[in-house]
Structures are given as structure tokens and as C-alpha cells.
Design a protein around this motif. Structure first.
Motif, PDB file in Angstrom:
ATOM      1  N   ARG A  31       0.825  -1.202   0.000  1.00 48.33           N
ATOM      2  CA  ARG A  31       0.000   0.000   0.000  1.00 48.33           C
ATOM      3  C   ARG A  31       0.867   1.263   0.000  1.00 48.33           C
ATOM      4  NH1 ARG A  31      -2.951  -2.607   3.908  1.00 48.33           N
ATOM      5  NH2 ARG A  31      -2.373  -1.014   5.406  1.00 48.33           N
ATOM      6  N   MET A  32       2.015   1.224   0.686  1.00 46.38           N
ATOM      7  CA  MET A  32       2.938   2.366   0.652  1.00 46.38           C
ATOM      8  C   MET A  32       3.412   2.631  -0.780  1.00 46.38           C
ATOM      9  SD  MET A  32       5.358   1.768   3.990  1.00 46.38           S
ATOM     10  CE  MET A  32       6.390   3.193   3.634  1.00 46.38           C
ATOM     11  N   LEU A  33       3.505   1.568  -1.567  1.00 47.36           N
ATOM     12  CA  LEU A  33       3.955   1.675  -2.951  1.00 47.36           C
ATOM     13  C   LEU A  33       2.798   1.907  -3.926  1.00 47.36           C
ATOM     14  CD1 LEU A  33       6.548  -1.232  -2.805  1.00 47.36           C
ATOM     15  CD2 LEU A  33       7.032   1.230  -2.880  1.00 47.36           C
ATOM     16  N   GLU A  34       1.599   2.195  -3.366  1.00 48.19           N
ATOM     17  CA  GLU A  34       0.394   2.505  -4.142  1.00 48.19           C
ATOM     18  C   GLU A  34      -0.226   1.294  -4.838  1.00 48.19           C
ATOM     19  OE1 GLU A  34      -1.187   5.473  -3.953  1.00 48.19           O
ATOM     20  OE2 GLU A  34       0.371   6.054  -2.549  1.00 48.19           O
ATOM     21  N   GLU A  65      -1.882  -0.369   9.252  1.00 50.27           N
ATOM     22  CA  GLU A  65      -0.972   0.771   9.336  1.00 50.27           C
ATOM     23  C   GLU A  65      -0.792   1.425   7.961  1.00 50.27           C
ATOM     24  OE1 GLU A  65       0.083  -2.238  12.459  1.00 50.27           O
ATOM     25  OE2 GLU A  65      -0.276  -2.326  10.313  1.00 50.27           O
ATOM     26  N   GLY A  66      -0.476   2.704   7.970  1.00 54.28           N
ATOM     27  CA  GLY A  66      -0.220   3.430   6.735  1.00 54.28           C
ATOM     28  C   GLY A  66       1.232   3.413   6.317  1.00 54.28           C
ATOM     29  N   SER A  67       2.103   2.989   7.220  1.00 53.04           N
ATOM     30  CA  SER A  67       3.535   2.969   6.953  1.00 53.04           C
ATOM     31  C   SER A  67       4.173   1.850   7.769  1.00 53.04           C
ATOM     32  CB  SER A  67       4.151   4.308   7.361  1.00 53.04           C
ATOM     33  OG  SER A  67       5.544   4.210   7.460  1.00 53.04           O
ATOM     34  N   ILE A 104      -9.831   5.048   4.683  1.00 53.88           N
ATOM     35  CA  ILE A 104      -9.506   5.682   5.953  1.00 53.88           C
ATOM     36  C   ILE A 104      -8.529   4.816   6.713  1.00 53.88           C
ATOM     37  CG2 ILE A 104     -11.705   6.915   6.133  1.00 53.88           C
ATOM     38  CD1 ILE A 104     -12.545   4.824   8.233  1.00 53.88           C
ATOM     39  N   LYS A 105      -7.772   5.448   7.604  1.00 55.84           N
ATOM     40  CA  LYS A 105      -6.857   4.728   8.479  1.00 55.84           C
ATOM     41  C   LYS A 105      -6.638   5.569   9.727  1.00 55.84           C
ATOM     42  CE  LYS A 105      -2.603   6.599   6.487  1.00 55.84           C
ATOM     43  NZ  LYS A 105      -1.321   6.298   5.864  1.00 55.84           N
ATOM     44  N   LEU A 106      -6.118   4.920  10.753  1.00 55.28           N
ATOM     45  CA  LEU A 106      -5.736   5.619  11.974  1.00 55.28           C
ATOM     46  C   LEU A 106      -4.227   5.774  11.971  1.00 55.28           C
ATOM     47  CD1 LEU A 106      -8.034   3.747  14.509  1.00 55.28           C
ATOM     48  CD2 LEU A 106      -8.355   6.019  13.551  1.00 55.28           C
ATOM     49  N   SER A 114      -6.825   3.062  18.037  1.00 60.94           N
ATOM     50  CA  SER A 114      -6.996   4.485  18.290  1.00 60.94           C
ATOM     51  C   SER A 114      -6.033   5.272  17.415  1.00 60.94           C
ATOM     52  CB  SER A 114      -6.732   4.795  19.764  1.00 60.94           C
ATOM     53  OG  SER A 114      -5.381   4.528  20.079  1.00 60.94           O
ATOM     54  N   GLY A 115      -6.267   6.569  17.325  1.00 57.24           N
ATOM     55  CA  GLY A 115      -5.370   7.424  16.561  1.00 57.24           C
ATOM     56  C   GLY A 115      -6.118   8.524  15.855  1.00 57.24           C
ATOM     57  N   ARG A 116      -5.377   9.307  15.097  1.00 57.00           N
ATOM     58  CA  ARG A 116      -5.946  10.378  14.297  1.00 57.00           C
ATOM     59  C   ARG A 116      -6.501   9.774  13.012  1.00 57.00           C
ATOM     60  NH1 ARG A 116      -3.814  13.272  10.191  1.00 57.00           N
ATOM     61  NH2 ARG A 116      -1.719  12.523  10.612  1.00 57.00           N
ATOM     62  N   VAL A 117      -7.686  10.207  12.599  1.00 54.23           N
ATOM     63  CA  VAL A 117      -8.318   9.688  11.388  1.00 54.23           C
ATOM     64  C   VAL A 117      -7.695  10.358  10.169  1.00 54.23           C
ATOM     65  CG1 VAL A 117     -10.474   9.464  10.099  1.00 54.23           C
ATOM     66  CG2 VAL A 117     -10.486   9.236  12.591  1.00 54.23           C
ATOM     67  N   ALA A 118      -7.232   9.541   9.231  1.00 56.80           N
ATOM     68  CA  ALA A 118      -6.704  10.038   7.965  1.00 56.80           C
ATOM     69  C   ALA A 118      -7.583   9.478   6.842  1.00 56.80           C
ATOM     70  CB  ALA A 118      -5.256   9.612   7.775  1.00 56.80           C
ATOM     71  N   VAL A 119      -7.801  10.277   5.815  1.00 55.86           N
ATOM     72  CA  VAL A 119      -8.665   9.911   4.694  1.00 55.86           C
ATOM     73  C   VAL A 119      -7.860   9.977   3.400  1.00 55.86           C
ATOM     74  CG1 VAL A 119     -10.749  10.495   3.416  1.00 55.86           C
ATOM     75  CG2 VAL A 119     -10.675  10.845   5.880  1.00 55.86           C
TER      76      VAL A 119
END
Length: 139
Positions: A31-34, A65-67, A104-106, A114-119
Motif C-alpha cells: 500500500r505504501m507503494l500505491e 498501518e499506513g507505513s 480511511i486509516k488511523l 486508536s489514533g488520528r483519522v486520515a482519509v
């Protein structure tokens, strides 16, 4: 869409140890690599041994995770019996993210609960304004 995982950290390229490397870890990297998702997680230097530092060991992603840096791990540059013959690799799906699809991800959290919502929308990650945000929105 496949190959050895290398990370740029502290102005230096390095690899990731394959100890405990699994499909959840590979999903985050893809996903980091799109790419939309991983098809396989490889270890034991499947695509050849890397060089330089081994930045991460005992990576444990939940796949949310996003990263890869947000996943649990031993610490940057902290290794437990790892060398380049265990370098991690991924095989990512040929399909890429749909630019108009909303994801979306946290982020910025020590837990996947938990965490900040990212879109993610239109090829960009952004945040959600908290004005009027309540428990109904969280559900």
C-alpha cells in the motif's frame, strides 16, 4: 510489483529482516507503494541479499498501518540474530489504488484501535476536521 524491501532512513538505504515477516507486513509495504494489496510475503533473501544496514527486525503489522514505521518492530537498527540472508521481500498485486476511492486509516498511534483519522481521496491523504465530531462519526 515485486522485490526486496528497502527503506530510506537516516539518509541511508537499508533492508528489513524477514524474521516473522508475513502477509500483514507485506500488505502495508504494498500500500505504501500505491498497490492495492500484497499477494505474498517473502523472506530468506528471495530476491537476493541486500547491503548496508538492516533497519527493521521482528516487524509486526496488523495490515491497517499506513507505513511500515507504524508497525511494531525491535527498533530502528536493533537486530536479533539477523543478517542479509534473511532480507524481506513482497509480491504486490498488479492493481493500484483507485484514485476516486475513499479509504480511511488511523495514524500517529501506538495501537490499531486508536489514533488520528486520515482519509485517502484523489491520490492524497488528508485529515478530518474535528468540529462537530462525536461518537456517531467514530462508529
Amino acid at each position: 510489483n515485486e522485490g526486496k524491501v528497502e527503506i530510506y532512513f537516516n539518509n541511508t538505504w537499508g533492508t528489513v529482516c524477514g524474521n516473522g515477516w508475513d502477509i500483514n507486513d507485506a500488505n502495508v509495504v504494498c500500500r505504501m507503494l500505491e498497490y492495492s494489496h500484497a499477494l505474498a510475503a517473502r523472506s530468506s533473501s528471495y530476491y537476493g541479499e541486500g547491503s548496508g544496514p538492516i533497519w527493521l527486525d521482528n516487524v509486526g503489522c496488523t495490515s491497517l498501518e499506513g507505513s511500515i514505521g507504524e508497525c511494531s518492530h525491535s527498533g530502528w537498527g536493533v537486530l536479533s540474530a539477523c543478517n542479509h540472508d534473511k532480507d524481506a521481500a513482497v509480491v504486490c498485486s498488479n492493481s493500484t489504488r483507485n484514485a476516486s476511492k475513499v479509504e480511511i486509516k488511523l495514524v500517529q498511534s501506538t495501537s490499531y484501535l486508536s489514533g488520528r483519522v486520515a482519509v485517502y481521496y484523489n491520490n492524497t491523504w488528508g485529515t478530518v476536521c474535528d468540529e462537530g465530531w462525536d461518537i456517531r462519526d467514530a462508529h
